[in-house]
Scaffold this motif. Structure first.
Motif, PDB file in Angstrom:
ATOM      1  N   GLU A   1      78.000 111.693 135.034  1.00  0.00           N
ATOM      2  CA  GLU A   1      78.586 110.923 136.129  1.00  0.00           C
ATOM      3  C   GLU A   1      78.126 111.425 137.496  1.00  0.00           C
ATOM      4  O   GLU A   1      77.726 110.645 138.345  1.00  0.00           O
ATOM      5  CB  GLU A   1      80.121 111.004 136.056  1.00  0.00           C
ATOM      6  N   PHE A   2      78.196 112.729 137.705  1.00  0.00           N
ATOM      7  CA  PHE A   2      78.020 113.277 139.045  1.00  0.00           C
ATOM      8  C   PHE A   2      76.677 113.955 139.282  1.00  0.00           C
ATOM      9  O   PHE A   2      76.312 114.196 140.433  1.00  0.00           O
ATOM     10  CB  PHE A   2      79.148 114.263 139.348  1.00  0.00           C
ATOM     11  N   GLU A   3      75.940 114.287 138.229  1.00  0.00           N
ATOM     12  CA  GLU A   3      74.631 114.908 138.399  1.00  0.00           C
ATOM     13  C   GLU A   3      73.498 113.953 138.034  1.00  0.00           C
ATOM     14  O   GLU A   3      72.644 113.648 138.851  1.00  0.00           O
ATOM     15  CB  GLU A   3      74.543 116.194 137.568  1.00  0.00           C
ATOM     16  N   LEU A   4      73.503 113.454 136.803  1.00  0.00           N
ATOM     17  CA  LEU A   4      72.474 112.490 136.402  1.00  0.00           C
ATOM     18  C   LEU A   4      72.724 111.111 136.987  1.00  0.00           C
ATOM     19  O   LEU A   4      71.793 110.325 137.158  1.00  0.00           O
ATOM     20  CB  LEU A   4      72.408 112.389 134.873  1.00  0.00           C
ATOM     21  N   ARG A   5      74.001 110.814 137.253  1.00  0.00           N
ATOM     22  CA  ARG A   5      74.398 109.520 137.825  1.00  0.00           C
ATOM     23  C   ARG A   5      73.859 108.338 137.010  1.00  0.00           C
ATOM     24  O   ARG A   5      73.217 107.422 137.543  1.00  0.00           O
ATOM     25  CB  ARG A   5      73.959 109.417 139.288  1.00  0.00           C
ATOM     26  N   LEU A   6      74.124 108.380 135.721  1.00  0.00           N
ATOM     27  CA  LEU A   6      73.735 107.273 134.860  1.00  0.00           C
ATOM     28  C   LEU A   6      74.601 106.048 135.147  1.00  0.00           C
ATOM     29  O   LEU A   6      75.721 106.156 135.638  1.00  0.00           O
ATOM     30  CB  LEU A   6      73.891 107.669 133.385  1.00  0.00           C
ATOM     31  N   THR A   7      74.072 104.886 134.805  1.00  0.00           N
ATOM     32  CA  THR A   7      74.817 103.648 135.023  1.00  0.00           C
ATOM     33  C   THR A   7      76.121 103.647 134.243  1.00  0.00           C
ATOM     34  O   THR A   7      77.153 103.187 134.724  1.00  0.00           O
ATOM     35  CB  THR A   7      73.959 102.438 134.600  1.00  0.00           C
ATOM     36  N   ALA A   8      76.075 104.143 133.018  1.00  0.00           N
ATOM     37  CA  ALA A   8      77.270 104.307 132.198  1.00  0.00           C
ATOM     38  C   ALA A   8      77.224 105.713 131.602  1.00  0.00           C
ATOM     39  O   ALA A   8      76.154 106.318 131.533  1.00  0.00           O
ATOM     40  CB  ALA A   8      77.336 103.251 131.094  1.00  0.00           C
ATOM     41  N   SER A   9      78.373 106.216 131.177  1.00  0.00           N
ATOM     42  CA  SER A   9      78.389 107.613 130.729  1.00  0.00           C
ATOM     43  C   SER A   9      79.196 107.830 129.464  1.00  0.00           C
ATOM     44  O   SER A   9      79.546 108.963 129.158  1.00  0.00           O
ATOM     45  CB  SER A   9      78.931 108.512 131.848  1.00  0.00           C
ATOM     46  N   TYR A  10      79.514 106.775 128.715  1.00  0.00           N
ATOM     47  CA  TYR A  10      80.138 107.026 127.418  1.00  0.00           C
ATOM     48  C   TYR A  10      79.092 107.638 126.494  1.00  0.00           C
ATOM     49  O   TYR A  10      77.890 107.512 126.703  1.00  0.00           O
ATOM     50  CB  TYR A  10      80.777 105.768 126.834  1.00  0.00           C
ATOM     51  N   LEU A  11      79.540 108.341 125.485  1.00  0.00           N
ATOM     52  CA  LEU A  11      78.687 109.287 124.770  1.00  0.00           C
ATOM     53  C   LEU A  11      77.444 108.656 124.161  1.00  0.00           C
ATOM     54  O   LEU A  11      76.330 109.170 124.307  1.00  0.00           O
ATOM     55  CB  LEU A  11      79.507 109.995 123.688  1.00  0.00           C
ATOM     56  N   GLU A  12      77.613 107.550 123.451  1.00  0.00           N
ATOM     57  CA  GLU A  12      76.449 106.926 122.809  1.00  0.00           C
ATOM     58  C   GLU A  12      75.419 106.498 123.836  1.00  0.00           C
ATOM     59  O   GLU A  12      74.216 106.712 123.669  1.00  0.00           O
ATOM     60  CB  GLU A  12      76.877 105.724 121.974  1.00  0.00           C
ATOM     61  N   TYR A  13      75.890 105.900 124.927  1.00  0.00           N
ATOM     62  CA  TYR A  13      74.978 105.445 125.982  1.00  0.00           C
ATOM     63  C   TYR A  13      74.250 106.635 126.593  1.00  0.00           C
ATOM     64  O   TYR A  13      73.021 106.634 126.735  1.00  0.00           O
ATOM     65  CB  TYR A  13      75.773 104.688 127.052  1.00  0.00           C
ATOM     66  N   ALA A  14      75.015 107.672 126.967  1.00  0.00           N
ATOM     67  CA  ALA A  14      74.416 108.832 127.626  1.00  0.00           C
ATOM     68  C   ALA A  14      73.404 109.511 126.721  1.00  0.00           C
ATOM     69  O   ALA A  14      72.319 109.909 127.173  1.00  0.00           O
ATOM     70  CB  ALA A  14      75.514 109.814 128.044  1.00  0.00           C
ATOM     71  N   TYR A  15      73.732 109.643 125.433  1.00  0.00           N
ATOM     72  CA  TYR A  15      72.811 110.293 124.505  1.00  0.00           C
ATOM     73  C   TYR A  15      71.521 109.493 124.355  1.00  0.00           C
ATOM     74  O   TYR A  15      70.408 110.034 124.449  1.00  0.00           O
ATOM     75  CB  TYR A  15      73.488 110.465 123.146  1.00  0.00           C
ATOM     76  N   LYS A  16      71.642 108.198 124.123  1.00  0.00           N
ATOM     77  CA  LYS A  16      70.443 107.385 123.919  1.00  0.00           C
ATOM     78  C   LYS A  16      69.589 107.309 125.179  1.00  0.00           C
ATOM     79  O   LYS A  16      68.355 107.299 125.112  1.00  0.00           O
ATOM     80  CB  LYS A  16      70.833 105.985 123.447  1.00  0.00           C
ATOM     81  N   LYS A  17      70.244 107.274 126.332  1.00  0.00           N
ATOM     82  CA  LYS A  17      69.481 107.232 127.585  1.00  0.00           C
ATOM     83  C   LYS A  17      68.740 108.555 127.794  1.00  0.00           C
ATOM     84  O   LYS A  17      67.550 108.560 128.173  1.00  0.00           O
ATOM     85  CB  LYS A  17      70.428 106.972 128.758  1.00  0.00           C
TER      86      LYS A  17
ATOM     87  N   GLY B   1      80.897 115.856 113.839  1.00  0.00           N
ATOM     88  CA  GLY B   1      79.698 116.684 113.827  1.00  0.00           C
ATOM     89  C   GLY B   1      78.555 116.046 114.589  1.00  0.00           C
ATOM     90  O   GLY B   1      77.902 116.693 115.425  1.00  0.00           O
ATOM     91  N   PHE B   2      78.282 114.785 114.319  1.00  0.00           N
ATOM     92  CA  PHE B   2      77.180 114.109 114.997  1.00  0.00           C
ATOM     93  C   PHE B   2      77.477 113.941 116.480  1.00  0.00           C
ATOM     94  O   PHE B   2      76.588 114.043 117.325  1.00  0.00           O
ATOM     95  CB  PHE B   2      76.909 112.753 114.352  1.00  0.00           C
ATOM     96  N   ASP B   3      78.730 113.693 116.811  1.00  0.00           N
ATOM     97  CA  ASP B   3      79.102 113.561 118.222  1.00  0.00           C
ATOM     98  C   ASP B   3      78.913 114.881 118.955  1.00  0.00           C
ATOM     99  O   ASP B   3      78.528 114.904 120.128  1.00  0.00           O
ATOM    100  CB  ASP B   3      80.542 113.085 118.352  1.00  0.00           C
ATOM    101  N   ALA B   4      79.210 115.989 118.276  1.00  0.00           N
ATOM    102  CA  ALA B   4      78.962 117.299 118.877  1.00  0.00           C
ATOM    103  C   ALA B   4      77.462 117.489 119.132  1.00  0.00           C
ATOM    104  O   ALA B   4      77.059 118.029 120.174  1.00  0.00           O
ATOM    105  CB  ALA B   4      79.502 118.406 117.976  1.00  0.00           C
ATOM    106  N   PHE B   5      76.632 117.034 118.198  1.00  0.00           N
ATOM    107  CA  PHE B   5      75.185 117.119 118.403  1.00  0.00           C
ATOM    108  C   PHE B   5      74.762 116.295 119.611  1.00  0.00           C
ATOM    109  O   PHE B   5      73.980 116.762 120.454  1.00  0.00           O
ATOM    110  CB  PHE B   5      74.430 116.634 117.165  1.00  0.00           C
ATOM    111  N   MET B   6      75.250 115.061 119.718  1.00  0.00           N
ATOM    112  CA  MET B   6      74.889 114.226 120.865  1.00  0.00           C
ATOM    113  C   MET B   6      75.301 114.887 122.171  1.00  0.00           C
ATOM    114  O   MET B   6      74.558 114.871 123.156  1.00  0.00           O
ATOM    115  CB  MET B   6      75.534 112.840 120.736  1.00  0.00           C
ATOM    116  N   THR B   7      76.493 115.476 122.178  1.00  0.00           N
ATOM    117  CA  THR B   7      76.971 116.166 123.381  1.00  0.00           C
ATOM    118  C   THR B   7      76.037 117.313 123.751  1.00  0.00           C
ATOM    119  O   THR B   7      75.655 117.472 124.919  1.00  0.00           O
ATOM    120  CB  THR B   7      78.394 116.707 123.138  1.00  0.00           C
ATOM    121  N   GLY B   8      75.662 118.124 122.755  1.00  0.00           N
ATOM    122  CA  GLY B   8      74.758 119.231 123.018  1.00  0.00           C
ATOM    123  C   GLY B   8      73.389 118.783 123.481  1.00  0.00           C
ATOM    124  O   GLY B   8      72.766 119.418 124.345  1.00  0.00           O
TER     125      GLY B   8
END
Length: 514
Positions: free
Chosen positions: A208-224, A447-454
């Motif tokens: 949200e505040f550093e990368l400033r992506l258009t959206a920031s829910y986990l799946e979107y942020a990870y794929k972007k 588990g997979f969500d933790a991977f996306m977060t990392g």
């Protein structure tokens, strides 16, 4: 052409917990940072999570953590390999199925949501790792093989911990595996600052505040982030990029591994009518019945096309404040809960159910203006905390819960790695049918969500971190707060005191060296 990333997730249950214990402890101790995520039995009243006062929000979260339970815990250990090129990490991912041994509330919405996304309650009640909440009523937290001892080992490792929109995660972990939550928020943050001396990072705040992506829910942020990372590699540039490698799991260990396929963002094909609610918030009340597209790939590509339009960008900024006000008026947006946990919240008595998505056309606000650009910025507020599993594209019909370990029995045990287009994922790529799972229920796991977060965190570090800096100093101990312009700072203030229960725990963990 970039090959899809195949992530091995090790399923940990009561019958193999002791066997896998040494590997998990070693992975935590040798990690450069650890990403965590949870699946919960519920979150309680949704409006309480929208409280204007952060103290009131904290009290609501405490009430939920004391009365609900953690159903599964995701742990992703990222170890930086110094002898490898680029930002190469050895990643080990674990999905622990848990079973609280005390009475707890489980909400119907949670059951329905989890079953639709592949959670097996039969497996949980038959093979879940038992635990007791609060101050501990069973074995000593620093002895034996149990989940509280694993959490103690995590504290002792003094590693940076990473969450996505993690306030709810942190509170549940504290109550479940550490101690009773303190009554005051400042006491809670003071305790956390001592529990995790290497720092807490929140990828929701980062995006949200550093990368400033258009959206920031986990799946979107990870794929972007993954798309941008792949472009850095395929373009032949010399800039840093993330490279993920995974352990080989041969022999009987392969029985515990569930391979998760994460295809790269594909070009837009087929229908292009996007569900604006899903695009903005990462969820849709209609789920699989929504006639509009929930294709995150398509959403990302369309967002990229619009980023050059300065008028649209200015409109997003203008509408952000208006969006927050609307989120407070519309309980269906559920500002205080993660997009992947919105259905874990209770509706307020007498509350009007969420309106179904329109069959065609974008959402509109009360003034008749389109909600697309507004909703994208509102999404951060409507999503709340990124705790367990965002990767739940609702395009496909939901499937009944299945034992995902079946797919792991294929002999695809070679080391898998994301090579950014330089070659196949391994010397012997997995057979096409080996990792075949439905996209929606298959990828929604702690588990997979933790991977996306990392992964988001690792990618962000390559973009933001400067030479000589440790991780992301501008994001250190800043936990995202939904609907707020400033984060929750995890620090011990001059006027706050650590709780007595915490001081006693610290004497167990570090021999009194708090």
């Amino acid at each position: 052409m970039v090959s899809p990333l195949v992530v091995p997730v090790i399923d940990v249950q009561n019958d193999n917990f002791k066997e896998l214990w040494p590997a998990m402890v070693l992975a935590i101790k040798t990690a450069s940072f650890v990403a965590l995520d949870t699946e919960l039995s519920g979150l309680g009243n949704r409006k309480s999570l929208l409280a204007e006062s952060i103290e009131d929000r904290y009290r609501a979260i405490c009430q939920a953590a004391r009365s609900r339970s953690i159903l599964s815990l995701g742990i992703a250990c990222f170890k930086r390999l110094q002898d490898k090129a680029a930002e190469t990490y050895l990643v080990q991912v674990y999905n622990l199925t848990l079973l609280c041994s005390e009475e707890y509330v489980i909400e119907p919405q949670s059951v329905q949501f989890l079953v639709q996304h592949g959670f097996d309650f039969n497996k949980q009640y038959a093979s879940g790792i038992p635990y007791l909440k609060g101050n501990g009523k069973g074995p000593s937290d620093d002895q034996g093989v149990h989940i509280r001892a694993l959490f103690t080992d995590l504290l002792r490792a003094r590693k940076p911990v990473v969450f996505h929109n993690g306030l709810i995660d942190i509170a549940f972990l504290y109550q479940s595996f550490y101690s009773h939550l303190p009554e005051r928020l400042d006491t809670f943050t003071a305790n956390l600052s001592e529990m995790f001396p290497a720092g807490i990072y929140d990828t929701k705040y980062v995006t949200e505040f550093e990368l400033r992506l258009t959206a920031s829910y986990l799946e979107y942020a990870y794929k972007k982030c993954k798309l941008d990372n792949s472009r850095l590699v395929t373009s032949g540039g010399t800039g840093p990029h993330v490279h993920a490698e995974f352990c080989q799991y041969a022999g009987h260990m392969s029985r515990y591994v569930d391979y998760r396929v994460c295809p790269d963002v594909a070009s837009a094909e087929g229908p292009t009518d996007i569900c604006q609610r899903f695009s903005a918030f990462g969820w849709c009340p209609d789920g699989a019945q929504c006639p509009l597209s929930h294709d995150t790939d398509l959403i990302i590509l369309q967002d990229e096309k619009g980023t050059g339009d300065k008028r649209k960008r200015k409109k997003r900024i203008r509408n952000k404040k208006r969006g927050r006000g609307e989120a407070e008026d519309d309980p269906s947006i559920c500002d205080g809960a993660p997009e992947h946990k919105i259905l874990h919240t209770e509706a307020v008595p007498g509350e009007t159910p969420a309106e179904p998505c329109p069959e065609r056309g974008p959402l509109v606000d009360r003034g008749g203006k389109t909600l697309r650009s507004e909703a994208v910025d509102m999404e951060a507020d409507g999503e709340g905390n990124g705790v367990s599993g965002d990767d739940h594209d609702c395009r496909n019909p939901v499937a009944a819960a299945t034992d995902d370990v079946t797919n792991a029995k294929n002999d695809t045990n070679e080391s898998r790695e994301e090579d950014g287009g330089r070659g196949p994922l391994s010397d012997s790529p997995p057979k096409a049918e080996a990792p075949k799972t439905k996209a929606d229920p298959g990828t929604h796991r702690a588990g997979f969500d933790a991977f996306m977060t990392g992964y988001i965190f690792a990618h962000s570090c390559t973009l933001i971190k400067k030479e000589g800096q440790s991780w992301l100093p501008t994001c250190l101990n800043k936990v995202y707060l939904s609907g707020k312009a400033t984060p929750l700072n995890v620090v011990k203030s001059t006027f706050a005191r650590s709780s007595k229960a915490h001081v006693q725990k610290m004497s167990t963990v570090w021999g009194g060296a708090v």
